[in-house]
Design a protein around this motif. Structure first.
Motif, mmCIF file in Angstrom:
data_model
loop_
_atom_site.group_PDB
_atom_site.id
_atom_site.type_symbol
_atom_site.label_atom_id
_atom_site.label_comp_id
_atom_site.label_asym_id
_atom_site.label_seq_id
_atom_site.Cartn_x
_atom_site.Cartn_y
_atom_site.Cartn_z
ATOM 1 N N SER A 1 -0.539 21.716 6.185
ATOM 2 C CA SER A 1 -0.972 21.500 4.802
ATOM 3 C C SER A 1 -2.312 20.780 4.758
ATOM 4 O O SER A 1 -2.486 19.761 5.438
ATOM 5 N N ASN A 2 -3.235 21.287 3.958
ATOM 6 C CA ASN A 2 -4.492 20.586 3.691
ATOM 7 C C ASN A 2 -4.404 19.762 2.411
ATOM 8 O O ASN A 2 -5.382 19.139 2.004
ATOM 9 N N ASN A 3 -3.216 19.784 1.779
ATOM 10 C CA ASN A 3 -2.937 19.005 0.566
ATOM 11 C C ASN A 3 -1.577 18.318 0.733
ATOM 12 O O ASN A 3 -0.648 18.559 -0.040
ATOM 13 N N PRO A 4 -1.457 17.444 1.755
ATOM 14 C CA PRO A 4 -0.150 16.850 2.067
ATOM 15 C C PRO A 4 0.289 15.793 1.061
ATOM 16 O O PRO A 4 -0.533 15.126 0.438
ATOM 17 N N THR A 5 1.603 15.649 0.919
ATOM 18 C CA THR A 5 2.193 14.564 0.130
ATOM 19 C C THR A 5 2.981 13.683 1.084
ATOM 20 O O THR A 5 3.954 14.127 1.683
ATOM 21 N N TRP A 6 2.541 12.436 1.240
ATOM 22 C CA TRP A 6 3.229 11.483 2.099
ATOM 23 C C TRP A 6 4.129 10.577 1.270
ATOM 24 O O TRP A 6 5.265 10.343 1.636
ATOM 25 N N ASN A 7 3.592 9.987 0.240
ATOM 26 C CA ASN A 7 4.303 9.030 -0.614
ATOM 27 C C ASN A 7 5.028 7.971 0.224
ATOM 28 O O ASN A 7 6.206 7.708 0.023
ATOM 29 N N GLN A 8 4.294 7.350 1.136
ATOM 30 C CA GLN A 8 4.877 6.340 2.014
ATOM 31 C C GLN A 8 4.301 4.960 1.704
ATOM 32 O O GLN A 8 3.129 4.827 1.367
ATOM 33 N N VAL B 1 0.846 -1.186 0.000
ATOM 34 C CA VAL B 1 0.000 0.000 0.000
ATOM 35 C C VAL B 1 0.884 1.240 0.000
ATOM 36 O O VAL B 1 1.821 1.339 0.786
ATOM 37 N N THR B 2 0.570 2.173 -0.888
ATOM 38 C CA THR B 2 1.218 3.477 -0.876
ATOM 39 C C THR B 2 0.160 4.526 -0.571
ATOM 40 O O THR B 2 -0.853 4.610 -1.260
ATOM 41 N N VAL B 3 0.383 5.271 0.505
ATOM 42 C CA VAL B 3 -0.449 6.430 0.797
ATOM 43 C C VAL B 3 0.293 7.590 0.141
ATOM 44 O O VAL B 3 1.317 8.046 0.643
ATOM 45 N N ALA B 4 -0.199 8.014 -1.019
ATOM 46 C CA ALA B 4 0.532 8.977 -1.832
ATOM 47 C C ALA B 4 0.336 10.414 -1.354
ATOM 48 O O ALA B 4 1.313 11.111 -1.045
ATOM 49 N N GLU B 5 -0.914 10.863 -1.303
ATOM 50 C CA GLU B 5 -1.166 12.267 -0.969
ATOM 51 C C GLU B 5 -2.619 12.465 -0.585
ATOM 52 O O GLU B 5 -3.448 11.580 -0.740
ATOM 53 N N GLY B 6 -2.897 13.644 -0.093
ATOM 54 C CA GLY B 6 -4.260 14.040 0.227
ATOM 55 C C GLY B 6 -4.553 15.365 -0.458
ATOM 56 O O GLY B 6 -3.641 16.120 -0.800
ATOM 57 N N ARG B 7 -5.833 15.637 -0.653
ATOM 58 C CA ARG B 7 -6.195 16.938 -1.214
ATOM 59 C C ARG B 7 -7.532 17.400 -0.645
ATOM 60 O O ARG B 7 -8.399 16.594 -0.340
ATOM 61 N N HIS B 8 -7.609 18.710 -0.478
ATOM 62 C CA HIS B 8 -8.819 19.361 0.026
ATOM 63 C C HIS B 8 -9.256 18.797 1.387
ATOM 64 O O HIS B 8 -10.459 18.655 1.642
ATOM 65 N N LEU B 9 -8.279 18.469 2.249
ATOM 66 C CA LEU B 9 -8.636 17.940 3.560
ATOM 67 C C LEU B 9 -9.321 19.031 4.383
ATOM 68 O O LEU B 9 -8.899 20.193 4.368
ATOM 69 N N GLN C 1 -0.690 0.855 11.156
ATOM 70 C CA GLN C 1 0.508 1.526 10.672
ATOM 71 C C GLN C 1 0.122 2.972 10.386
ATOM 72 O O GLN C 1 -1.057 3.282 10.238
ATOM 73 N N ARG C 2 1.115 3.876 10.306
ATOM 74 C CA ARG C 2 0.790 5.271 10.065
ATOM 75 C C ARG C 2 1.891 5.978 9.288
ATOM 76 O O ARG C 2 3.037 5.583 9.320
ATOM 77 N N THR C 3 1.448 7.010 8.598
ATOM 78 C CA THR C 3 2.390 7.852 7.859
ATOM 79 C C THR C 3 3.045 8.826 8.836
ATOM 80 O O THR C 3 2.629 8.950 9.991
ATOM 81 N N TYR D 1 -1.808 13.229 9.181
ATOM 82 C CA TYR D 1 -1.215 11.906 9.011
ATOM 83 C C TYR D 1 -2.336 10.901 8.801
ATOM 84 O O TYR D 1 -3.506 11.189 9.058
ATOM 85 N N VAL D 2 -1.969 9.710 8.315
ATOM 86 C CA VAL D 2 -2.945 8.653 8.022
ATOM 87 C C VAL D 2 -2.590 7.404 8.812
ATOM 88 O O VAL D 2 -1.433 6.976 8.819
ATOM 89 N N GLU D 3 -3.587 6.822 9.485
ATOM 90 C CA GLU D 3 -3.457 5.495 10.068
ATOM 91 C C GLU D 3 -4.154 4.530 9.129
ATOM 92 O O GLU D 3 -5.244 4.826 8.627
#
Length: 160
Positions: free
Chosen positions: A82-89, A43-51, A74-76, A63-65
């Motif tokens: 940022s309301n448009n974060p890039t995790w790419n984890q 699983v890749t948690v890439a990014e979020g937008r308009h949070l 697990q968590r990023t 962050y994302v669990e």
């Protein structure tokens, strides 16, 4: 991965005891579930937008669990302001036959706690069908009528 089999049965129903001539056949579909395949889920948690902004000052520290089972989350990392974060984890899960969906919870980290931004889940059959999943997934709010943003999730399945 065996897709669902469908079994149809007919049920005779008397719609009124006073008028036995009114009757109907009901068609009922029963889906027989089969065990999901075992293997590795990447699983890749890439990014979020308009949070949805949970902070009074500034933007989210998001962050994302993610988990299959609440006992093993697990968590990023936290992306600040940022309301448009890039995790790419990237994360790896060992799947067994009883895993049917993966859960994602997005939080805003605060001093002394956290605020929930939103949550979603993805049925693993979407990954099993194609071997991959690459979509923006909404964080539903108000019974799915609105959204608290969305997260970009990429998944690959490798059977064992």
């Amino acid at each position: 991965y065996a897709k669902h089999k469908h079994t149809y049965i007919y049920i005779y129903a008397n719609l009124s005891e006073n008028e036995p001539s009114y009757s109907a056949f009901l068609l009922v579909e029963i889906k027989q579930k089969y065990a999901m395949p075992a293997g590795i889920l990447e699983v890749t948690v890439a990014e979020g937008r308009h949070l949805k902004d949970e902070d009074i000052l500034g933007e989210n520290d998001a962050y994302v669990e993610l988990y299959l089972d609440k006992k093993y989350k697990q968590r990023t990392t936290t992306i600040s302001n940022s309301n448009n974060p890039t995790w790419n984890q990237h994360f790896t899960f060992n799947l067994d036959k009883h895993d049917h969906e993966i859960h994602f919870h997005v939080y805003d980290s605060d001093v002394g706690g956290r605020d929930s931004i939103g949550s979603c889940k993805v049925k693993l059959k979407h990954v099993f069908d194609d071997g991959k999943f690459d979509e923006w997934v909404k964080l539903p709010a108000n019974l799915g009528l609105t959204s608290h943003g969305e997260i970009h999730i990429i998944m690959h399945f490798k059977p064992s």
